[in-house]
Design a protein around this motif. Sequence first.
Motif, PDB file in Angstrom:
ATOM      1  N   HIS A  22       0.861  -1.207   0.000  1.00 39.87           N
ATOM      2  CA  HIS A  22       0.000   0.000   0.000  1.00 39.87           C
ATOM      3  C   HIS A  22       0.886   1.242   0.000  1.00 39.87           C
ATOM      4  CE1 HIS A  22      -4.083   1.760   1.301  1.00 39.87           C
ATOM      5  NE2 HIS A  22      -3.296   2.779   1.042  1.00 39.87           N
ATOM      6  N   HIS A  24       1.331   4.926  -2.286  1.00 40.30           N
ATOM      7  CA  HIS A  24       0.916   5.794  -3.383  1.00 40.30           C
ATOM      8  C   HIS A  24       2.155   6.429  -4.007  1.00 40.30           C
ATOM      9  CE1 HIS A  24      -3.265   5.589  -1.950  1.00 40.30           C
ATOM     10  NE2 HIS A  24      -2.721   5.568  -0.750  1.00 40.30           N
ATOM     11  N   ASP A 270       1.863   3.436   3.282  1.00 38.06           N
ATOM     12  CA  ASP A 270       0.815   4.358   2.809  1.00 38.06           C
ATOM     13  C   ASP A 270       1.411   5.754   2.569  1.00 38.06           C
ATOM     14  OD1 ASP A 270      -1.689   5.246   1.993  1.00 38.06           O
ATOM     15  OD2 ASP A 270      -2.553   5.291   4.008  1.00 38.06           O
TER      16      ASP A 270
HETATM   17 ZN    ZN Z   1      -3.626   4.857   1.024  1.00 42.66          ZN
END
Ligand code: ZN
Length: 330
Positions: A22, A24, A270
């Motif tokens: 996870h 980005h 994340d």
């Molecule tokens: Zn996320």
Amino acid sequence: MPQVETVRGPVDTTELGRTYMHEHIFVLTPDVQINYPDEWGREEDRVADAVAKLKAAAAQGTRTFVDPTVVGLGRYIPRIVTIAEQVPELNIIVATGCYTYDSVPFFFHFRGPALAAVGVEVADPMVDMFARDITEGIAGTGVKAAFLKCAIDEHGMTGDVARVMRAVARAHRRTGAPITVHTHPGHHTGLEVERLLCREEGVDPGRVVLGHSGDSTDADHLSALADLGFVLGMDRFGIHAGDATFDKRCDIVVEMCRRGYADRMVLSHDAACYIDWIDPNVISMMDQWHYLHIGDDVLPYLREHGVDEDQIDTMLVANPRRYFENIAPY
Ligand SMILES: [Zn+2]
């Protein structure tokens, strides 16, 4: 040999290696960004910054980033293609789906099931949109999504959150692509996912990552979710807010490993190369929220506290590989 679609095309799942499940590249609000472009600055500078950050992650030993950026998070695949071409040492896997905690984007408001209010029965266009991203590719780029993403947060199962989750379930069963759900473990939303996605829509929990499970320190709750078959995303290392300190984020992984759940956890940050959701002054204070934190800080801590190399490999290599190999439609 099973293969998974990446931004540069299909690769054997044996090539995935250490995988962050996870991360980005960018999280953007395109409507604001287009109209107030000053903070974003020059496109080529942002691309160069991303290439440098991804190269550093690859140099540390990470082979694959799984990027759950979808509609609602500013997904723009042509930019990701430009970056991926410059970082051939890293696989980037992209997603389809829709990210909301409450309402669907206005684009969807008066389409599909929303029309039932005026007596018109129409299938949800999201299902075909998501499935097409997986089977044909995204927006003419030729890049295929390899997994599905939706969200449920502290507002719980609103009508539109349920609508997106059902569309994700149906695209999943049609294509076989696995699912990642943003959850809020403090509100036990994983149990709501189990009710709608699994019991009502027939989705196998083993094909679902419950993202942000690592925000919780409640080992009994996480064990219950793992016992249902879900994969737990311990995926926000470096975000330290309130109860979620570095030690607590690590200690819950240690405890879950001690309980025998290494085969049900995946690790990630994340993080993003750039996110326009947060004041840059705040981001600059989040000094461990970057792609190198797990390698630099988390893994040494886990090893010191009894997590062995087999368990680390299971979380970083074997579990992601299994997730992307279990892709038969049903
Ligand atoms: Zn996320």
